[in-house]
Design a protein around this motif. Structure first.
Motif, PDB file in Angstrom:
ATOM      1  N   PHE A   1     -10.262   4.051   0.414  1.00 27.17           N
ATOM      2  CA  PHE A   1     -10.130   2.868  -0.443  1.00 27.17           C
ATOM      3  C   PHE A   1      -9.372   1.758   0.270  1.00 27.17           C
ATOM      4  N   PHE A   2      -8.301   2.096   0.937  1.00 19.71           N
ATOM      5  CA  PHE A   2      -7.544   1.092   1.677  1.00 19.71           C
ATOM      6  C   PHE A   2      -8.387   0.514   2.805  1.00 19.71           C
ATOM      7  N   ASN A   3      -9.175   1.355   3.461  1.00 17.31           N
ATOM      8  CA  ASN A   3     -10.064   0.865   4.508  1.00 17.31           C
ATOM      9  C   ASN A   3     -11.064  -0.144   3.952  1.00 17.31           C
ATOM     10  N   ALA A   4     -11.603   0.165   2.768  1.00 14.62           N
ATOM     11  CA  ALA A   4     -12.581  -0.738   2.147  1.00 14.62           C
ATOM     12  C   ALA A   4     -11.942  -2.084   1.824  1.00 14.62           C
ATOM     13  N   ILE A   5     -10.710  -2.056   1.320  1.00 13.58           N
ATOM     14  CA  ILE A   5     -10.001  -3.301   1.001  1.00 13.58           C
ATOM     15  C   ILE A   5      -9.787  -4.132   2.262  1.00 13.58           C
ATOM     16  N   PHE A   6      -9.361  -3.486   3.334  1.00 16.34           N
ATOM     17  CA  PHE A   6      -9.122  -4.203   4.584  1.00 16.34           C
ATOM     18  C   PHE A   6     -10.432  -4.749   5.149  1.00 16.34           C
ATOM     19  N   HIS A   7     -11.509  -4.000   4.978  1.00 19.45           N
ATOM     20  CA  HIS A   7     -12.810  -4.482   5.456  1.00 19.45           C
ATOM     21  C   HIS A   7     -13.235  -5.726   4.684  1.00 19.45           C
ATOM     22  N   ILE A   8     -13.071  -5.704   3.363  1.00 19.33           N
ATOM     23  CA  ILE A   8     -13.430  -6.847   2.525  1.00 19.33           C
ATOM     24  C   ILE A   8     -12.579  -8.067   2.875  1.00 19.33           C
ATOM     25  N   ARG A   9     -11.302  -7.814   3.192  1.00 21.97           N
ATOM     26  CA  ARG A   9     -10.388  -8.913   3.534  1.00 21.97           C
ATOM     27  C   ARG A   9     -10.547  -9.387   4.976  1.00 21.97           C
TER      28      ARG A   9
ATOM     29  N   LYS B   1      -9.940  -7.679   7.744  1.00 19.90           N
ATOM     30  CA  LYS B   1      -8.900  -7.174   8.643  1.00 19.90           C
ATOM     31  C   LYS B   1      -9.347  -5.847   9.259  1.00 19.90           C
TER      32      LYS B   1
ATOM     33  N   TYR C   1       0.834  -1.202   0.000  1.00 18.86           N
ATOM     34  CA  TYR C   1       0.000   0.000   0.000  1.00 18.86           C
ATOM     35  C   TYR C   1       0.873   1.258   0.000  1.00 18.86           C
TER      36      TYR C   1
END
Length: 453
Positions: free
Chosen positions: A423-431, A433, A382
């Motif tokens: 956007f990074f928060n959304a990715i971590f939420h989907i994963r 984490k 990231y």
């Protein structure tokens, strides 16, 4: 509380105070060595007559971004300017009895770095006075705004432009420049308190973002009355070897001092490098002065090494970037969270066919490490993305402040963080984490904005 407990508490307080004073004296000694060394080197390189002529040229320059003082004057006069301006700042901090912290170290070394290409006594003092006036108006101690005053001089070129860059009589230009400087100093503190909410502490150059906003308003008002801000791009070359030797010598001094303070050991550095660097990250308080100085030395060597590796020149602006990196290695930066940013900028430059060794690319890489906390919080990959996007934005936001904001990369980085964090928060939420998601409701504690640029 029993009398014995009072005695124990008093002894511990006295010991902590004595340790703090001892550390302060060490840091002041190192900074004085840097300042006096720069002044002495200036006299070695130039004759007194050349220094006088070069100093007058520097003080009367409009100083817009990029104005390399080594290009318009000389290396000796530039080092003299950096040494004297930083020495004045060090003495001011000492007189105000401000305790040494990571933010203070970052501020003083940033002053030194930017005194190589934009700051001088003429254009810095009015802004500093404005910040101190703000402290008086809001009923705060002047020492509470010392760090802000060091960084607020990001807009120093606006003062020089009014005095020397608009062909005005000095009888009009001087009061106009002084007025603009004081108004900038009044505007920066509340603006810096506000904009830190946009990047949630993941940009170290907070006042760079604030100064960009203020500079944007100044340029808009000037355009409204038909007064243009000239573009400047003056950089020197051919001084890489001596400047690298001098800088690495200072880094060696930092490392040896830190090594001795850390019980003649490098122990604890690996754990140190696991810190995210998110504001506020006062490494002096968190890790101790010894490890902090060793980290500063390592980052200085990394920054110089990067410039040499890509075939770049150490000139005023680039060396300013190196010293800013060294300073902020006491307040948020270390190799683990900076390398991803450097790689991201280098990757973006390579993909677009840009010259990695050009001054603009070098400055984007070095100053782009303001985004180090973003890499520290989200991770290596990231951080690379953040560095990549930073290069794209930094080349396209400078026109908003027309080079009046010396901290252009801090301005750009604020927008990078603003875009990437959700956007990074959304990715971590989907994963799944969620524990690593940045709290977008985060609000800075009192003093956080004041302790970051």
């Amino acid at each position: 509380m029993t009398l014995e407990r009072v005695r124990v508490t008093t002894r511990r307080t006295d010991t902590a105070r004595a340790r703090g004073l001892y550390q302060d004296s060490i840091v002041f000694g190192l900074l004085l060595t840097l300042c006096l060394g720069a002044v002495a080197l200036g006299f070695v390189l130039d004759t007194p007559a050349e220094l006088l002529q070069g100093t007058v040229t520097i003080l009367t320059s409009p100083s817009g971004l990029l104005t390399d003082y080594m290009a318009i004057a000389s290396v000796g006069a530039t080092l003299l300017n950096a040494g004297l301006l930083t020495l004045a700042s060090v003495v001011y901090v000492r007189v105000k009895k401000v305790r040494i912290s990571g933010a203070v170290i970052a501020g003083l070394l940033t002053v030194f770095g930017f005194a190589l290409f934009g700051k001088n006594l003429v254009n810095s003092i009015p802004i500093t006075l404005g910040v101190l006036l703000y402290a008086k108006l809001v009923g705060k101690k002047l020492s509470d705004y010392t760090v802000v005053s060091l960084f607020a001089t990001a807009l120093a070129p606006a003062v020089s432009l009014m005095i020397f860059g608009k062909d005005l009589p000095l009888g009009l230009g001087i009061p106009l420049g002084l007025t603009v400087g004081v108004l900038i100093g009044l505007a920066i503190p509340p603006m810096s308190d506000h904009v830190i909410r946009f990047h949630h502490g993941l940009v170290l150059y907070n006042i760079g973002f604030a100064a960009g906003m203020v500079g944007m308003v100044i340029v808009a008002l000037m355009n409204l009355i038909g007064s243009d801000v000239p573009e400047v791009h003056l950089v020197s070359s051919g001084n890489t070897v001596p400047l690298a030797v001098a800088t690495l010598t200072f880094c060696l001094m930092l490392f040896v001092t830190g090594f001795v303070l850390n019980d003649r050991s490098t122990g604890g550095l690996l754990a140190f490098f696991r810190r995210s660097g998110r504001t506020p990250s006062d490494f002096v308080a968190q890790e101790g002065l010894g490890r902090t100085l060793m980290n500063m030395a390592a980052m200085g060597a990394l920054a110089v090494g990067y410039v040499i590796l890509v075939g770049g020149d150490l000139n005023g602006p680039v060396l300013g970037g190196v010293f800013t990196v060294i300073g902020f290695s006491a307040f948020g930066k270390h190799p683990r969270n900076c390398v991803p940013i450097l790689l991201g900028v280098a990757l973006a430059a390579t993909v677009t066919g840009a010259d990695l060794a050009s001054p603009n690319m070098l400055l984007a890489a070095l100053f782009g490490t303001t985004l180090a906390p973003l890499a520290g919080v989200f991770g290596f990959g990231y951080g690379v993305i953040a560095g990549f996007l930073h290069l794209a934005l930094v080349a396209n936001v400078g026109f908003l402040h027309a080079g009046l904001n010396l901290y252009n990369n801090g301005f750009s980085a604020g927008f990078v963080a603003l875009v990437l964090i959700p956007f990074f928060n959304a990715i971590f939420h989907i994963r799944g984490k969620g524990s690593r998601i940045v709290d977008i409701e985060w609000r800075p504690a009192q003093g956080d904005a004041a302790s970051s640029r």
